[in-house]
Each structure stands twice: as structure tokens, then as C-alpha cells.
Motif scaffolding. Structure first.
Motif, short mmCIF file in Angstrom:
data_model
loop_
_atom_site.label_atom_id
_atom_site.label_comp_id
_atom_site.label_asym_id
_atom_site.label_seq_id
_atom_site.Cartn_x
_atom_site.Cartn_y
_atom_site.Cartn_z
N GLU A 104 -7.48 27.50 -106.10
CA GLU A 104 -6.78 28.70 -106.57
C GLU A 104 -6.72 29.68 -105.41
O GLU A 104 -7.40 29.50 -104.39
CB GLU A 104 -7.52 29.32 -107.76
N GLY A 105 -5.95 30.76 -105.56
CA GLY A 105 -5.74 31.66 -104.44
C GLY A 105 -6.63 32.89 -104.41
O GLY A 105 -6.91 33.44 -103.34
N THR A 106 -7.08 33.33 -105.59
CA THR A 106 -7.76 34.63 -105.67
C THR A 106 -8.99 34.73 -104.76
O THR A 106 -9.13 35.70 -104.01
CB THR A 106 -8.17 34.93 -107.12
N VAL A 138 -10.12 33.34 -123.21
CA VAL A 138 -11.17 33.72 -122.26
C VAL A 138 -10.81 33.34 -120.83
O VAL A 138 -11.44 33.79 -119.88
CB VAL A 138 -12.54 33.10 -122.63
N ARG A 139 -9.77 32.47 -120.66
CA ARG A 139 -9.33 31.99 -119.36
C ARG A 139 -10.36 31.02 -118.77
O ARG A 139 -11.51 31.03 -119.12
CB ARG A 139 -9.04 33.13 -118.37
N GLY A 140 -9.85 30.16 -117.87
CA GLY A 140 -10.68 29.06 -117.39
C GLY A 140 -11.59 29.38 -116.22
O GLY A 140 -12.32 28.52 -115.75
N ASP A 200 -14.46 32.03 -114.17
CA ASP A 200 -15.61 32.85 -114.58
C ASP A 200 -15.54 34.30 -114.14
O ASP A 200 -16.35 35.11 -114.58
CB ASP A 200 -16.89 32.23 -114.00
N TYR A 201 -14.61 34.65 -113.24
CA TYR A 201 -14.74 35.99 -112.64
C TYR A 201 -14.11 37.12 -113.44
O TYR A 201 -14.15 38.27 -113.02
CB TYR A 201 -14.21 36.00 -111.20
N TYR A 202 -13.55 36.81 -114.61
CA TYR A 202 -12.81 37.87 -115.31
C TYR A 202 -13.70 38.86 -116.05
O TYR A 202 -14.76 38.51 -116.57
CB TYR A 202 -11.82 37.25 -116.30
N GLY A 208 -3.80 35.39 -115.73
CA GLY A 208 -4.63 36.18 -114.82
C GLY A 208 -5.48 37.18 -115.57
O GLY A 208 -5.72 37.05 -116.77
N GLY A 209 -5.90 38.20 -114.83
CA GLY A 209 -6.73 39.22 -115.45
C GLY A 209 -7.43 40.05 -114.40
O GLY A 209 -7.17 39.93 -113.20
N ARG A 210 -8.32 40.90 -114.90
CA ARG A 210 -9.06 41.81 -114.03
C ARG A 210 -10.40 41.19 -113.65
O ARG A 210 -10.98 40.42 -114.43
CB ARG A 210 -9.26 43.16 -114.74
N MET A 259 1.04 31.95 -110.91
CA MET A 259 2.09 31.28 -111.68
C MET A 259 2.29 29.88 -111.11
O MET A 259 2.34 29.71 -109.89
CB MET A 259 3.36 32.12 -111.47
N GLY A 260 2.38 28.88 -111.97
CA GLY A 260 2.60 27.51 -111.51
C GLY A 260 4.09 27.26 -111.30
O GLY A 260 4.87 27.36 -112.24
N ILE A 261 4.46 26.94 -110.06
CA ILE A 261 5.89 26.81 -109.75
C ILE A 261 6.49 25.56 -110.43
O ILE A 261 7.61 25.58 -110.91
CB ILE A 261 6.12 26.74 -108.22
P1 HAM Z 1 -5.16 29.54 -113.47
O1 HAM Z 1 -4.93 29.85 -114.91
O2 HAM Z 1 -6.21 28.56 -113.17
O3 HAM Z 1 -5.44 30.91 -112.76
O4 HAM Z 1 -3.81 29.04 -112.82
C1 HAM Z 1 -2.66 29.83 -112.87
C2 HAM Z 1 -1.44 28.96 -113.13
O5 HAM Z 1 -1.37 27.90 -112.19
C3 HAM Z 1 -1.41 28.27 -114.48
O6 HAM Z 1 -0.96 29.13 -115.49
C4 HAM Z 1 -0.44 27.15 -114.22
O7 HAM Z 1 0.89 27.61 -114.32
C5 HAM Z 1 -0.73 26.78 -112.79
N1 HAM Z 1 -1.62 25.61 -112.71
C6 HAM Z 1 -2.97 25.59 -112.80
N2 HAM Z 1 -3.44 24.33 -112.66
C7 HAM Z 1 -2.35 23.53 -112.49
C8 HAM Z 1 -2.16 22.11 -112.29
N3 HAM Z 1 -3.19 21.29 -112.21
N4 HAM Z 1 -0.90 21.67 -112.15
C9 HAM Z 1 0.15 22.50 -112.22
N5 HAM Z 1 0.05 23.85 -112.39
C10 HAM Z 1 -1.19 24.35 -112.54
C11 HAM Z 1 -5.73 31.04 -111.45
O8 HAM Z 1 -5.56 30.19 -110.62
C12 HAM Z 1 -6.18 32.44 -111.08
N6 HAM Z 1 -6.47 32.46 -109.63
C13 HAM Z 1 -5.14 33.45 -111.45
C14 HAM Z 1 -5.52 34.85 -111.08
C15 HAM Z 1 -5.06 35.55 -110.03
N7 HAM Z 1 -6.36 35.61 -111.73
C16 HAM Z 1 -6.47 36.77 -111.11
N8 HAM Z 1 -5.70 36.73 -110.07
#
Ligand code: HAM
Length: 430
Positions: A80-82, A255-257, A259-261, A284-286, A306-308
Motif C-alpha cells: 500500500e502507499g500510505t 473497520v477497514r482492513g 490497523d492504523y485507522y 481510506g480514513g484518518r 483507489m484501485g485502478i
Molecule cells: P485498501 O482498502 O487496502 O487501503 O486499498 C485501497 C483500494 O485498493 C481498494 O479499495 C481497492 O480498490 C484497491 N485494492 C486493494 N487490494 C487490491 C487487490 N489485491 N487487487 C486490486 N485492487 C486492490 C489502502 O491501501 C490504504 N493505504 C488506503 C489509505 C490511504 N488509507 C489512508 N490513506
């Protein structure tokens, strides 16, 4: 040897790349008007960036591509990017500038998950992080950016889900309540849930295996254990969404997947059947503690990713993106004994911005006209031996079905003047 792309990865072929670029352009324009600047962090980081103390998420515990080279330090392909962005925010003291820091990122992420439609092992995320201030208005602004972006793309079947995880005290209260609530049934839940019960009972609400277990139906709500401060914070977020007329549903078990929220969490999901089981477009979240974790100041942040691929699946299903085929402005047909003359002509066209395709093998005129049609070229330049000898070009204008022969030196001016007209021009109809 027959080798295919690795499981959970795929090639983005040229036709699809055009769609990706369209989406990327839209994303960048949105970020520009909201004042987000791009940051590019490495694709791999020290594992410690992602694997933080006592982290109970599946992503960290089961899905990371971690390895060490020569038995040295462990590194991980970013899932992830955060975390990487916050590491960078602290490392480069980005907090010393005007706050909030508003950062956007875009690129591949890696998670060892079971691949299916909308879920890959390498996938692309666009994300934003708004770091350095804590304010419900910032939360609303972040949700609004993502929501307006997917709306502006034309996606219609979308739903905004919001919840709050509250401050430390709220979450501690909630964990205690959940422990009490699940204590008699925890042995019926999956082995992961038994670990989660001990480590972080909030994660029980996010279990993909047990989500239909009867105990999940009437689970105690987070709303009941919130402190007054967290209630007020959340209400201000909801008022902001109301003010912007962003429709939302409160999802008490969201609750989102990760742990940092803390406090606000949200997901934007699609209700379109094409999204299948992977319906979350962005989430996402805070996070109040992440900056401090990396030895930075006590700064809070909020963001989403956002998942492209998911965005593209939906944009195609809703007919927003269609395959248009390859296009060129000019197709150069070549006959016998023309030497390098077509190369000179094509080079001049390209130097003046005309997208140009040129025949480079011996083929019948008919076959070359067919190619010009496939490239949807409005102008066809036909070059034979006499054109070469006289340094002229024969141009067919397919818009008004006229044909002219002009000196090579006048080619660009002639095409420029043709381009000013189209099939609707009164003068072209005469
Ligand atoms: P996440 O919910 O794990 O959040 O991923 C964000 C989005 O990435 C998902 O809603 C989905 O669209 C896409 N995604 C995740 N896993 C996959 C996968 N295996 N294949 C395709 N698309 C996927 C985060 O990653 C947090 N870093 C978001 C965040 C930013 N929270 C705070 N700041």
C-alpha cells in the motif's frame, strides 16, 4: 519454453494503455485543482515500514512479499502507499512546510492474495494523503475528492459508506465490549478470528470467513462506546458530507482492513454487478498515530487509495470507456520505385504534429487503402514514382472525398487548411 505472466499479474496491452492514460489524466487534473502534489516513493521499503508492532491486519501478516538478500535486512514490496508516504513525510521533514501537506501517489502495489476479478497480486493504486492537521473538514474534503472523481468519470452505481473508530478511549471501550460480546462464541469462529479476538477484536468485524456467523448480525455498535469528542467529530464529518450533498450510509461494522485507522473511516463501493465480490473502488480514513510511529511530530493524517483496475472494470461495464481502435491523421500509401521519398514525407508530417502511419512493404493499393481505413485516417497521401520524380504529393481527403496534387513544400499548409474543415462545412458540401 512457454512462459506466462505470473499468477495474479497481467500485461496492460496497448489498447488498454490508452484507457489507463485517460484515467491517469483525469486523476492528475483532479489532484491539481484540489492542490495535491505528486510524491513518488520506492516500490520496496524496509519491512519495518509496513510491519509495525502488534499489527493484526491480514495484509501485514499474510499478504506481504517480504524477502532478504544475502541474509541481510528484510525488504518488502509495498502492499500500500500510505506507510511509505508517511515515512517520507518524516524523513524529509515535509511537516516543516505549510500544513496540511497534500500528497498524491500512483503506482503498483503488491499483495499475496487469492486472485480473482478485481483482485490481483500486482495492482495499481492512486492515493492521496492530507497530513499535518486534524479536522473533520479535511476528512470531508478527502472523501469529496474521490467521490467527485468517480462521479465525473460517469460511474453511476456508487455508494459511500462511513463509520468512525473513534479516539483511543472510544476504541478501548469498544474492544472491551467486543471481547465481552464474543466471549461465548469465539470458539465457533475461524482460527484467524481466535487470534484476532486476543490481538485486536475490532478485526473480527472484518472477517471474510465468519461474516455470516449469527453473532455478526447483532454485534454491538461502535456508536455506543464513542467518547463525546469522537461523537462530535463524526457528526461534523457527516454535516460536511450533507453540505456537499454527498449521499452516504453509516456502516457501523466498517473497520477497514488496516490497523492504523482512528476516527473517520470510509469506503466507496459499486453496486454494479460487474464489480462482483470486489466492489470497493476506494477506501481510506484518518490515522492519528502513524506519523509519530515513524518518529515524526504528533501529526494526524487522512487519505484514501483507489484501485485502478476496479475503476476500469466498472468504466467498461458502464460503457464509459470503449475501444476505439488505433487512429492516425495521415496514412501514406507507397507504390513502386519511390525510394526514400515516403520517409521524407512521413518525417515532415510527424514534425508538424500529424500522427502518421506509412506502408513499408510491397502491397497492393487495395490492401493499403484497407489499412488506411483501419487507422481511420482522414487524409491519405499517395506516393508513386512520378510523385517522387516531380517532388509532389497526392492527397486524398476522405472527409469530403476530394483529391489534390500539390508540391511537397505545400503539403503541411494544404493539410492544415483541410483540417479546418469537416463533413459539416457548408463549403465542403458544395
Ligand atoms: P485498501 O482498502 O487496502 O487501503 O486499498 C485501497 C483500494 O485498493 C481498494 O479499495 C481497492 O480498490 C484497491 N485494492 C486493494 N487490494 C487490491 C487487490 N489485491 N487487487 C486490486 N485492487 C486492490 C489502502 O491501501 C490504504 N493505504 C488506503 C489509505 C490511504 N488509507 C489512508 N490513506
Amino acid at each position: 519454453m512457454k512462459v506466462q505472466s505470473a499468477r495474479g499479474t497481467y500485461d496492460i496491452l496497448p489498447t488498454d494503455c490508452a484507457h489507463w492514460q485517460t484515467i491517469e489524466d483525469q486523476i492528475r487534473n483532479f489532484c491539481l485543482v484540489y492542490g495535491y502534489e505528486e510524491i513518488r516513493t520506492p516500490i520496496f521499503e524496509d519491512t519495518a515500514v509496513f510491519k509495525r508492532e502488534n499489527d493484526s491486519s491480514d495484509m501485514v501478516n499474510k499478504e506481504m512479499y517480504s524477502f532478504s538478500i544475502n541474509g541481510k535486512d528484510s525488504i518488502t514490496l509495498r502492499p500500500e502507499g500510505t506507510a511509505g508516504v508517511i515515512r517520507s513525510y518524516v524523513q524529509h521533514k515535509l511537516y516543516a512546510s505549510e500544513l496540511p501537506a497534500k500528497l498524491m501517489y500512483y503506482g503498483p502495489m503488491f499483495r499475496y492474495e487469492r486472485p480473482q476479478k478485481g483482485r490481483q497480486r500486482q495492482f495499481y493504486q492512486f492515493g492521496i494523503e492530507n497530513i499535518g492537521v486534524k479536522s473533520p473538514t479535511a476528512d470531508v474534503e478527502v472523501i469529496a475528492l474521490g467521490y467527485s472523481l468517480v462521479k465525473s468519470m460517469g460511474l453511476s452505481n456508487i455508494k459511500v459508506l462511513v463509520n468512525t473508530l473513534g479516539d483511543d478511549e472510544s476504541r478501548n471501550n469498544y474492544r472491551t465490549c467486543l471481547k465481552e460480546y464474543f466471549k461465548d462464541v469465539v470458539h465457533e469462529l475461524c482460527s484467524d478470528c481466535q487470534r484476532r479476538y486476543q490481538q485486536n477484536p475490532l478485526r473480527l468485524l472484518d472477517c471474510k470467513v465468519d461474516h455470516d456467523h449469527p453473532s455478526m448480525k447483532n454485534v454491538v455498535s461502535m456508536q455506543d462506546t464513542l467518547t463525546d469528542a469522537s461523537k462530535e467529530y463524526f457528526n461534523e464529518v457527516l454535516s460536511g458530507l450533507d453540505a456537499l450533498e454527498i449521499p452516504y450510509e453509516i456502516a457501523p461494522s466498517l473497520v477497514r482492513g488496516l490497523d492504523y485507522y482512528t476516527e473517520t473511516v470510509f469506503e466507496v463501493v459499486s453496486t454494479h454487478e460487474a464489480s462482483g465480490s470486489q466492489s470497493t473502488i476506494f477506501g481510506g480514513g484518518r490515522y492519528d498515530k502513524l506519523v509519530e510511529y515513524f518518529d515524526g511530530p504528533q501529526h494526524s493524517g487522512v487519505g484514501f487509495a483507489m484501485g485502478i483496475e476496479r475503476l476500469l472494470i466498472l468504466a467498461k461495464a458502464e460503457g464509459i470507456i470503449t475501444d476505439e481502435g488505433k487512429r492516425s491523421d495521415v496514412y501514406v500509401i507507397t507504390l513502386d520505385n519511390v525510394g526514400s521519398y515516403p520517409l521524407e514525407v512521413a518525417t515532415a508530417l510527424r514534425a508538424n504534429g500529424y500522427i502518421t502511419e506509412m506502408n513499408v512493404v510491397k502491397r497492393s493499393m487495395k490492401a493499403q487503402f484497407k489499412s488506411a481505413e483501419r487507422y481511420q485516417a482522414p487524409f491519405i497521401v499517395i506516393l508513386g514514382e512520378s510523385e517522387k520524380n516531380e517532388r509532389v504529393v497526392n492527397i486524398k481527403n476522405t472527409i469530403n472525398q476530394t483529391q489534390v496534387t500539390v508540391p511537397f513544400a505545400d503539403l503541411i499548409d494544404t493539410l492544415d487548411s483541410f483540417s479546418e474543415h469537416d463533413e459539416h462545412c457548408e463549403c465542403c458540401k458544395e
